[in-house]
Structure formats: C-alpha cells, structure tokens
Design a protein around this motif. Structure first.
Motif, PDB file in Angstrom:
ATOM      1  N   ARG A 367       0.829  -1.215   0.000  1.00 12.73           N
ATOM      2  CA  ARG A 367       0.000   0.000   0.000  1.00 12.73           C
ATOM      3  C   ARG A 367       0.859   1.258   0.000  1.00 12.73           C
ATOM      4  O   ARG A 367       0.580   2.225  -0.721  1.00 12.73           O
ATOM      5  N   ALA A 368       1.922   1.227   0.790  1.00 16.99           N
ATOM      6  CA  ALA A 368       2.771   2.425   0.940  1.00 16.99           C
ATOM      7  C   ALA A 368       3.513   2.766  -0.345  1.00 16.99           C
ATOM      8  O   ALA A 368       3.853   3.929  -0.575  1.00 16.99           O
ATOM      9  N   MET A 369       3.793   1.756  -1.189  1.00 16.73           N
ATOM     10  CA  MET A 369       4.494   2.034  -2.442  1.00 16.73           C
ATOM     11  C   MET A 369       3.534   2.279  -3.597  1.00 16.73           C
ATOM     12  O   MET A 369       3.823   3.049  -4.504  1.00 16.73           O
ATOM     13  N   HIS A 370       2.349   1.651  -3.565  1.00 11.29           N
ATOM     14  CA  HIS A 370       1.443   1.770  -4.709  1.00 11.29           C
ATOM     15  C   HIS A 370       0.578   3.024  -4.666  1.00 11.29           C
ATOM     16  O   HIS A 370       0.346   3.645  -5.716  1.00 11.29           O
ATOM     17  N   TYR A 371       0.089   3.407  -3.507  1.00 10.08           N
ATOM     18  CA  TYR A 371      -0.793   4.576  -3.466  1.00 10.08           C
ATOM     19  C   TYR A 371      -0.088   5.849  -3.946  1.00 10.08           C
ATOM     20  O   TYR A 371      -0.639   6.581  -4.778  1.00 10.08           O
ATOM     21  N   PRO A 372       1.140   6.116  -3.479  1.00  8.54           N
ATOM     22  CA  PRO A 372       1.824   7.290  -4.042  1.00  8.54           C
ATOM     23  C   PRO A 372       2.212   7.101  -5.506  1.00  8.54           C
ATOM     24  O   PRO A 372       2.277   8.064  -6.265  1.00  8.54           O
ATOM     25  N   LEU A 373       2.462   5.846  -5.919  1.00  4.30           N
ATOM     26  CA  LEU A 373       2.781   5.596  -7.324  1.00  4.30           C
ATOM     27  C   LEU A 373       1.590   5.944  -8.202  1.00  4.30           C
ATOM     28  O   LEU A 373       1.747   6.568  -9.259  1.00  4.30           O
ATOM     29  N   PHE A 374       0.387   5.567  -7.775  1.00  8.46           N
ATOM     30  CA  PHE A 374      -0.808   5.909  -8.548  1.00  8.46           C
ATOM     31  C   PHE A 374      -0.943   7.428  -8.679  1.00  8.46           C
ATOM     32  O   PHE A 374      -1.241   7.949  -9.760  1.00  8.46           O
ATOM     33  N   GLU A 375      -0.732   8.113  -7.565  1.00  5.96           N
ATOM     34  CA  GLU A 375      -0.803   9.577  -7.598  1.00  5.96           C
ATOM     35  C   GLU A 375       0.254  10.133  -8.551  1.00  5.96           C
ATOM     36  O   GLU A 375      -0.031  11.003  -9.381  1.00  5.96           O
ATOM     37  N   ARG A 415     -12.121   3.774  -8.348  1.00  5.58           N
ATOM     38  CA  ARG A 415     -12.867   4.660  -7.450  1.00  5.58           C
ATOM     39  C   ARG A 415     -12.583   4.347  -5.983  1.00  5.58           C
ATOM     40  O   ARG A 415     -12.328   5.256  -5.176  1.00  5.58           O
ATOM     41  N   GLU A 416     -12.624   3.059  -5.616  1.00  2.21           N
ATOM     42  CA  GLU A 416     -12.448   2.717  -4.207  1.00  2.21           C
ATOM     43  C   GLU A 416     -11.033   2.979  -3.696  1.00  2.21           C
ATOM     44  O   GLU A 416     -10.813   3.083  -2.491  1.00  2.21           O
ATOM     45  N   THR A 417     -10.065   3.069  -4.624  1.00  4.23           N
ATOM     46  CA  THR A 417      -8.686   3.320  -4.205  1.00  4.23           C
ATOM     47  C   THR A 417      -8.436   4.799  -3.918  1.00  4.23           C
ATOM     48  O   THR A 417      -7.490   5.142  -3.195  1.00  4.23           O
ATOM     49  N   LEU A 418      -9.252   5.677  -4.462  1.00  2.00           N
ATOM     50  CA  LEU A 418      -9.018   7.118  -4.284  1.00  2.00           C
ATOM     51  C   LEU A 418      -8.987   7.517  -2.816  1.00  2.00           C
ATOM     52  O   LEU A 418      -8.109   8.279  -2.384  1.00  2.00           O
ATOM     53  N   GLU A 419      -9.923   7.019  -2.037  1.00  6.90           N
ATOM     54  CA  GLU A 419      -9.975   7.373  -0.616  1.00  6.90           C
ATOM     55  C   GLU A 419      -8.768   6.809   0.126  1.00  6.90           C
ATOM     56  O   GLU A 419      -8.221   7.449   1.034  1.00  6.90           O
ATOM     57  N   LYS A 420      -8.318   5.617  -0.272  1.00  3.38           N
ATOM     58  CA  LYS A 420      -7.158   4.998   0.374  1.00  3.38           C
ATOM     59  C   LYS A 420      -5.887   5.814   0.089  1.00  3.38           C
ATOM     60  O   LYS A 420      -5.003   5.917   0.934  1.00  3.38           O
ATOM     61  N   ILE A 421      -5.814   6.372  -1.124  1.00  2.00           N
ATOM     62  CA  ILE A 421      -4.662   7.218  -1.464  1.00  2.00           C
ATOM     63  C   ILE A 421      -4.644   8.447  -0.556  1.00  2.00           C
ATOM     64  O   ILE A 421      -3.584   8.880  -0.068  1.00  2.00           O
ATOM     65  N   LYS A 422      -5.803   9.001  -0.290  1.00  2.00           N
ATOM     66  CA  LYS A 422      -5.898  10.197   0.560  1.00  2.00           C
ATOM     67  C   LYS A 422      -5.493   9.911   2.001  1.00  2.00           C
ATOM     68  O   LYS A 422      -4.881  10.745   2.660  1.00  2.00           O
ATOM     69  N   THR A 423      -5.856   8.734   2.495  1.00  2.00           N
ATOM     70  CA  THR A 423      -5.679   8.447   3.920  1.00  2.00           C
ATOM     71  C   THR A 423      -4.445   7.610   4.234  1.00  2.00           C
ATOM     72  O   THR A 423      -4.215   7.265   5.399  1.00  2.00           O
ATOM     73  N   GLU A 424      -3.640   7.257   3.225  1.00  2.00           N
ATOM     74  CA  GLU A 424      -2.436   6.455   3.460  1.00  2.00           C
ATOM     75  C   GLU A 424      -1.517   7.178   4.446  1.00  2.00           C
ATOM     76  O   GLU A 424      -1.162   8.343   4.279  1.00  2.00           O
ATOM     77  N   LYS A 426       1.656   6.244   5.462  1.00  2.00           N
ATOM     78  CA  LYS A 426       3.091   6.247   5.127  1.00  2.00           C
ATOM     79  C   LYS A 426       3.317   7.127   3.905  1.00  2.00           C
ATOM     80  O   LYS A 426       3.442   6.655   2.781  1.00  2.00           O
ATOM     81  N   ARG A 427       3.358   8.416   4.122  1.00  2.00           N
ATOM     82  CA  ARG A 427       3.486   9.358   3.014  1.00  2.00           C
ATOM     83  C   ARG A 427       4.941   9.477   2.549  1.00  2.00           C
ATOM     84  O   ARG A 427       5.876   9.457   3.361  1.00  2.00           O
ATOM     85  N   LEU A 428       5.096   9.650   1.256  1.00  2.00           N
ATOM     86  CA  LEU A 428       6.400   9.923   0.662  1.00  2.00           C
ATOM     87  C   LEU A 428       6.534  11.414   0.404  1.00  2.00           C
ATOM     88  O   LEU A 428       5.524  12.126   0.307  1.00  2.00           O
ATOM     89  N   PRO A 429       7.763  11.914   0.283  1.00  2.00           N
ATOM     90  CA  PRO A 429       7.942  13.341  -0.011  1.00  2.00           C
ATOM     91  C   PRO A 429       7.176  13.748  -1.272  1.00  2.00           C
ATOM     92  O   PRO A 429       7.246  13.061  -2.290  1.00  2.00           O
ATOM     93  N   GLY A 430       6.430  14.830  -1.164  1.00  2.00           N
ATOM     94  CA  GLY A 430       5.692  15.334  -2.314  1.00  2.00           C
ATOM     95  C   GLY A 430       4.328  14.729  -2.493  1.00  2.00           C
ATOM     96  O   GLY A 430       3.544  15.174  -3.329  1.00  2.00           O
ATOM     97  N   GLN A 431       4.023  13.674  -1.735  1.00  3.18           N
ATOM     98  CA  GLN A 431       2.712  13.034  -1.878  1.00  3.18           C
ATOM     99  C   GLN A 431       1.646  13.863  -1.162  1.00  3.18           C
ATOM    100  O   GLN A 431       1.786  14.201   0.014  1.00  3.18           O
ATOM    101  N   THR A 432       0.581  14.173  -1.885  1.00  2.54           N
ATOM    102  CA  THR A 432      -0.496  14.991  -1.320  1.00  2.54           C
ATOM    103  C   THR A 432      -1.753  14.204  -1.045  1.00  2.54           C
ATOM    104  O   THR A 432      -2.633  14.665  -0.320  1.00  2.54           O
ATOM    105  N   GLY A 433      -1.852  13.027  -1.637  1.00  2.00           N
ATOM    106  CA  GLY A 433      -3.082  12.269  -1.493  1.00  2.00           C
ATOM    107  C   GLY A 433      -4.105  12.588  -2.564  1.00  2.00           C
ATOM    108  O   GLY A 433      -5.192  12.011  -2.586  1.00  2.00           O
ATOM    109  N   GLU A 434      -3.769  13.488  -3.454  1.00  2.00           N
ATOM    110  CA  GLU A 434      -4.683  13.890  -4.526  1.00  2.00           C
ATOM    111  C   GLU A 434      -4.129  13.456  -5.871  1.00  2.00           C
ATOM    112  O   GLU A 434      -3.000  13.793  -6.225  1.00  2.00           O
ATOM    113  N   VAL A 435      -4.937  12.722  -6.614  1.00  2.00           N
ATOM    114  CA  VAL A 435      -4.520  12.318  -7.960  1.00  2.00           C
ATOM    115  C   VAL A 435      -4.871  13.425  -8.941  1.00  2.00           C
ATOM    116  O   VAL A 435      -5.566  14.388  -8.608  1.00  2.00           O
TER     117      VAL A 435
END
Length: 808
Positions: A367-375, A415-424, A426-435
C-alpha cells in the motif's frame, strides 16, 4: 517512400553499443560497429612490434568490446554464425563507410559535447535521408540537433534501447519537433515487427517514461524501508514475483544494474525535473549515499545490497546488508501471511486485491508504495505522455512488471482506491493524497476503469474524448485473455479450446508450468476431433510465461513407484499417439512455442505441420536429466530425421552421432535459431516471430494459409532407414569410452545404450527400412524399462523436490 534497413552503423561499442549491434545481426541486418582509436600501445602490442598505425591496434577497443559482449551469459546473439554480420572499425578510418548505411545509431558516452562531435562526422558522411538516432537515456534529444542540417533534423530522433537489448522488450522513441512523422511511423513499425520490441512513443522529458517511473518506484521503496523497518531481503521477497515483478525485485535489481547507474539517473532527475512535485524522492537516502562512498555498487564491485562470501566450510553464502549498521549479515528466512494467501492465486489481477488487503508488513509495503505511485503516474499525464497506457507499456517491457501501474490500479478498483490514497499514513515526499484531475473526470464521465476489452480488443480511456478508444495496433493482435470468455468451445482442468475465427481454433494449456498430463492429452485430442469435424485448422499455444516444461513427471513417478506399468504403458502410448495425431490429422496443426519448450512440449512441436515460434524459444529434449529417454515420439523423430540426412557419400554414423548427442547431452537451444541448428526444427517448416505479442496472430495466419493451400493429410512413414548393429557398435563404444573416462555414470551409460537401441532400430543385422510405429514401440519399451530402474526414480524425485538434475 519505401524504406529498407539493410545495413546499420552503431557508433560506440560499449556495453550498450556492442549488444545493440548483436541484436541487429540477429534479425539479419549487416552492422558496422565503430569506436575510438586507442591513444597508447599496450605492452603486449609493443612486444609484437605493433604501432599505433597497425590495424589490430586501431580497432583494439571495438574488437575487445565486441568480444566481451559475445562472452556474456545470456548471449546477446542468437547464433555464433551471425557474428560474421558485424564488421568492426574506428571513427577515424571507417566513419566514411556510413555512406552505405541506412540507419546510424549513436551510443557513445553520455556527454553532449562528445555526441555533437560524433554527429559532426556523421553529418559529413551520411547520405541524404539516412536515419540517425541517439540511444541516450538522459540527455534531452532536442539539444543534439543544434547546428545540424534540415535533412539531418528531419531524420533524427532518440531510440532508447533498454539493456540487454536482446532480452528487454522496451524501445522508447523520442522525436523532436523537426522529426518527420513518417520517420517515427517507420521506426515504430520496424521496432515492433523486426526488432520484437514494445515501442513506446515518449516526449522529450527527463529520463523519458521508463526510467522516470521505474526509478521513482525504486527510490520510493528505498525511502520507505527505514520507516517500515524492513530488511533488504524482506523488501526483495515482498516486491518480487508475488507482486508481479521480476525475481530480482528491488535491491537485487539495483545490484545488477549498478548503484552508480541508479544514482546517476536519480541525480539527473533531481536536477532536470525541478517542477516534479515528488522531486524529493530522487534525493538519495543516507544509507545509499554511504554505500556509493564505500564503492559498494553491486555486482561490478562484488558487493552492494548483497555480498557473496565463503563460510568456514568453504561454501559460498550470500549475505545481505543491514542498512541501519551498514554491515553484512546472514539472510533471514522471510515469512508472510499475505504472501501465503497470494500463492494459490494465478490470476495476477486477483492476486493484487488479496495483496492489498493483507495486514502484515508485506501488505503495508504494498500500500505504501502503490498509493503514491498511482498519484505520481496520474500527474505525469500529459507531462511525459498524453496517453497513460504508454506508461504501463514501458513498465512491463522495460522493468518486467506483469502489470503496469494503471493496470494494478484497475485491479484494485479505481474509485475505491481514491480514498485509500488520501488516507495512506506512510506518506512519501511530495505526496499529497490527490490524484490528477483527469482521473476524477474519467469517473464522472461514467468510466470506472482505465481499460476495457471490447469485442476482444483492448481499449483505453482517452482523456481528450472522454471515451474508450482501441489501443493503437491492438486490433492486429490475438490475446486469449481477451477472447476466452466469449469464444471458448470446450475446456477441462488443463486445457481451453478457443475459436480464433476464420475457421481456426486454438488449444491452450494452463497447468502449472504448462506441464503435460492426462488432462492436456485429453484436451489436445479433443481439439483435433473438433477441428477435423467443424474447422479448418488448429493452433497450439498459450498466454503463459512458458510454452511447456514437458511431461508431468510427478504423474510418471507415482505410476513407477507403485509399479503400475500397465497404466504407465497406456499413458506413454497415449502421449505418442497424440504426437502422431498432431502430425497426421486431417487438418493443419501449427504449434507456436516460446520460452521454455522442453520434453513433451518439444516433441509436440517436432510433430507439427508447422512451427511458428518466438525468437526467444528455449527448446530441448531433456529427459536424460530424469533418467529416461524421450518417450513421446522424440527418440523416434530424431531417428527419422537422421534417416533423411543419410547420404551415400558420407559416413552415416556421424549423422547418427550428432542426433544422438543432442538428446544424450540434453541440449537446450538458447534461441529459436539455435533450435533449428540443433535439429528440433525442419527446414521450410518453421518461421520465427520476433514480437511475442504477435505470435498467436502469426500462427493463426499460417494455419489459415496451409488450409487455403489445399492441405492433404499425410500418410505415416514406412521408409525410415535405421542402421541396426552397424550403428549400435558406434553407440556402445562411445558410451563405454565416456564411462571409462568417468564422464558419465553407470546409469548414464545405460540410458545412452537404450537411446541407441531405439535410434538404431534394435538388433538388426544390416541397415533396414522400418515404420514410425516400429520405432515408437521400441521407444516406449525402453522408456518403461528405464522407469523400473531405482536410479531413474531417484532422479525424478530429485527433480521434483530440488528442481534440478541429479547425477547418480
């Protein structure tokens, strides 16, 4: 205008240049490989009385580079005979010869000033209309055209091959504003069909597409490691095949590529992509900086994230780096409930969902590597490409991912992954949670996924029209995954038979490693029955990672251990009969193998009317490794082919010996070309497809061609010349001498004699013509006798438990 590529000049013979030259030689193109002239003599050259004007000295650098490339394993070239297609020279003496070349590829060091000086010479000697491309991975392409002529600019662009160019499928094409559209179209088509590449059109942005996304993904993981308290071996276990990535995963890949190479790309991105919102990811973690300072760069310096040492007993052990202490330690065994849950799931898309929903460290990293990757990838559109599917293409072809990032996102649900990206958390530098906004626009337009398959053709969501459009070229391909649901006409646990249209059907294996057992034999016979009754032809291929690893030796082992030889005899007879049905059916049968094609997979290929095989096909009869001879018609078939090669003015025993040794030494081809050289393919009855994605469409076209030509069912052969005792003497003497010299074991000698008995037709007093069935009966009898041997059972058990041959 029609453009043909007959001769290519490759300027620069380093790691990439020499291997690019080899791959062009693979496809039949003449290559001129050039490099600089040495400035100083070597001591051994002085000792020979050579001077800086001697040809051997002037071409020393290019010849040494090519020689090094040809010694690498796996080889960059399909066949040693193809080396003659490459001529070497140097920039001073031979640059004038590029006037005869249709394409000039620059592969010199990554310095703009040096590249420009090379192009000065190219401009001087190239003929008008000659293609000129650069293989740079980091320098902006448009900077290279400054000061060049209009014709040079019109025919110039970037062509970024990935290393090694024979094996990695990605070819990035980077045009400039001056590049003619027809040049881009030609290179795209040539790269696809002739070079076998996944061609990705890129914008002229830092690191293009593959390295921009691939390096971001790798460096994101290096930043996550410390926070998630993961070890090096844990990361590689979690990010390997279970995740649909190569076995080398993350840190092992860094060691193979070289940490310095990774750092150079990262530094280049940090400097050249100042507006990248995640640019801090390209800033190296402290432990990597220290590794570079220590020159722990990976394989090239014998240590990196892993280090090979000898233990107290002299055995080689591989240690892993503790990134906290920067010391090496024994690797620990990794356990994960999430990975265990994914093991039984073959469908990679379903596996991704299970992986994401886990609760242990593996799932946390996922989750920590994929959610910011999607963004991140969503925000790279339209910066690096207008069409997001090119990002997926680049990651599959260049980094070996089974699914690109947008395909993984689809598997998890957009669609269901969008909320998970926002609430992850383990944030990486520059990650905002918004695609990127276009993803929301897609969902608002009622499009719930990035891709859809419509009438068997893969479509992508087109941002401009907000509709699904076919991926360019997809309609030329046949993908079983895309048509299976609507076109399946029969299936069992190991086989699916699919209607390909135009009167051609396909028989697909889907057992583990596509091994051949009773279910596959049943399916193949059913496919021939169906085709003979209602269709015009049959193709045998599949969408797996390998065509077939051969017969199901576990089944053979159980029958042999239980001494159920009547059942085993029936199973082997059915195998043989199926091979013979492939050859003597009433409709044309085309087998389309690729990658591993061993044992029974090889035997079925050898019995086809035509073999349409991928260039990367590793074919062989390897039964000696498990203590038996080929029992599905392979031994018979080599006797038949030897018979066809016997000539009155030759020593026929030599022909028999060559065929015998191919089986006896379990030779496996390293390419489709070598498969022909080893005798697994017959002249005029095979063709090579360079691009794996085109294999099924090519095989279908061949089956249709054979049908339309008026296919006539052939008659079984009755005229196979075997040598009898005349040949057996040679076999037995050879086996005895090899045994006396301790090159082979007692059991190897016994297997060799059994194979010789079959190929020579048994105890015949003189050369005799026999039937195929006569040889099949000998083959089956020898196979069963060997299965009764304790040492054969030991070999089969060792292969089943250890995955490698036992010499006993």
């Amino acid at each position: 205008m029609n453009r043909n590529i007959k001769k290519v000049a490759v300027l620069g013979s380093g790691v990439m240049g020499s291997r690019i030259a080899c791959h062009f030689a693979n496809i039949g193109v003449e290559v001129l490989l050039l490099d600089i002239v040495p400035k100083d003599l070597l001591p051994q050259e002085e000792a020979k009385g050579l001077t800086l004007q001697s040809g051997a000295v002037r071409n020393r650098i290019v010849n040494a580079s090519l020689e090094t490339a040809l010694k690498t394993n796996p080889s960059p070239i399909y066949s040693k005979s193809y080396i003659s297609r490459i001529k070497t020279g140097n920039f001073q003496d031979n640059m004038k010869d590029i006037v005869h070349c249709d394409w000039v590829i620059e592969v010199v060091v990554e310095r703009l000033d040096i590249k420009k000086s090379v192009f000065d010479q190219v401009e001087q000697y190239r003929k008008t209309g000659t293609l000129v491309t650069s293989n740079t991975s980091g320098i902006p392409i448009h900077l290279m055209t400054e000061g060049r002529s209009d014709d040079f600019k019109a025919h110039f662009c970037g062509t970024h091959f990935f290393n090694p160019p024979r094996y990695l499928e990605l070819l990035e094409i980077i045009p400039t504003p001056d590049t003619r559209p027809e040049v881009v179209e030609f290179l795209t088509r040539f790269g696809d069909k002739m070079l076998g590449k996944t061609v990705v059109l890129c914008k002229d942005t830092p690191a293009f597409i593959g390295n921009r996304i691939g390096v971001y993904s790798m460096l994101a993981i290096t930043h996550l490691v410390e926070g998630l308290q993961l070890s090096v071996e844990e990361v590689d276990k979690f990010t390997g095949p279970a995740m649909g990535h190569p076995k080398s995963a993350t840190f092992r890949t860094a060691d193979v590529v070289g940490l310095d190479t990774l750092v150079n790309v990262a530094n280049g991105l940090a400097q050249n992509a100042p507006d990248d919102e995640a640019k801090a990811v390209f800033q190296l973690p402290t432990y990597i900086t220290k590794m570079v300072e220590n020159k722990w760069l990976g394989e090239k310096t014998k240590q990196g994230f892993y280090k090979k040492e000898k233990d107290d007993k002299g055995n080689s052990v591989i240690l892993s780096l503790d990134i906290q202490t920067l010391t090496y330690k024994d690797q620990s065994k990794i356990k994960s409930t999430t990975l265990e849950a994914t093991k039984p799931i073959d469908d990679i898309r379903k596996r991704m969902k299970v992986y994401e929903q886990g609760t242990d460290k593996a799932a946390t990293l996922f989750r920590a590597m994929h959610y910011p990757l999607f963004e991140y990838v969503s925000r790279r559109v339209p910066e690096i490409t207008d069409d997001f599917y090119r990002i997926d293409d680049a990651m599959r072809a260049g980094f070996g991912w089974e699914l690109g990032p947008f395909e993984v996102w689809d598997a998890l649900g957009v669609r269901e992954t969008l909320e998970k990206i926002k609430t992850e958390e383990k944030r990486l530098p520059g990650q905002t949670g918004e695609v990127a906004a276009w993803v929301h626009d897609m969902l608002n337009a009622g499009c719930e996924s990035f891709y859809q398959v419509i009438e068997g053709v893969k479509h992508f969501y087109d941002i401009k029209t907000k509709t699904y459009q076919p991926i360019p070229g997809a309609s030329d391909l046949i993908v079983l995954d895309h048509i299976r649901d609507n076109h399946t006409i029969w299936k069992n646990s190991g086989v699916t038979i699919t209607d390909l249209g135009d009167g051609i059907i396909n028989c697909e294996f889907h057992t583990k490693m596509n091994t051949i057992g009773g279910d596959v034999i049943q399916g193949l016979n059913k496919a021939i029955d169906i085709a003979e009754k209602d269709y015009r032809g049959l193709v045998i291929t599949n969408d797996g990672k390998n065509f077939s690893a051969g017969a199901n030796i576990g089944m053979i082992f159980m029958m042999a251990v239980e001494q159920d030889f009547d059942e085993l005899n029936m199973a082997v007879r059915m195998f043989q009969n199926t091979a013979m049905r492939i050859r003597y059916s009433a409709i044309p049968v085309v087998v389309a193998p690729f990658q591993l094609t061993l044992g029974g997979g090889c035997e079925f290929s050898m019995h086809a009317d035509f073999v349409q095989l991928h260039a990367e096909t590793y074919m062989g009869l390897v039964e000696f490794g498990v203590g038996v001879i080929p029992g599905g018609g392979g031994s018979k078939e080599f006797a038949l082919r030897a018979s066809e090669e016997y000539k009155p003015d030759q020593i026929v025993q030599n022909t028999l010996k060559d065929r015998f040794l191919t089986i006896g030494q379990a030779k496996v081809s390293t390419s489709a070309v070598e498969a022909a050289e080893l005798g697994y393919l017959r002249e005029g009855r095979y063709a090579i497809t360079m691009n794996r994605k085109r294999l099924l469409a090519d095989a279908k076209a061949k089956a249709l061609e054979l049908a339309e030509a008026g296919y006539v069912q052939p008659a079984p052969r009755q005229d196979i010349k075997v040598l009898g005792n005349q040949g057996l003497g040679i076999v037995y003497v050879g086996a005895s001498s090899m045994h006396a010299g301790k090159y082979i074991s007692d059991h190897d000698k016994k297997i060799s004699e059994k194979l010789g008995w079959v190929m020579c037709g048994g105890n015949l007093s003189a050369p005799t013509e026999v039937s195929e069935q006569y040889l099949l009966d000998l083959e089956r009898k020898a196979f069963l006798e060997l299965c009764a041997e304790r040492k054969t059972l030991e070999r089969i058990q060792h292969m089943l438990t250890k995955g490698k041959p036992l010499r006993n």
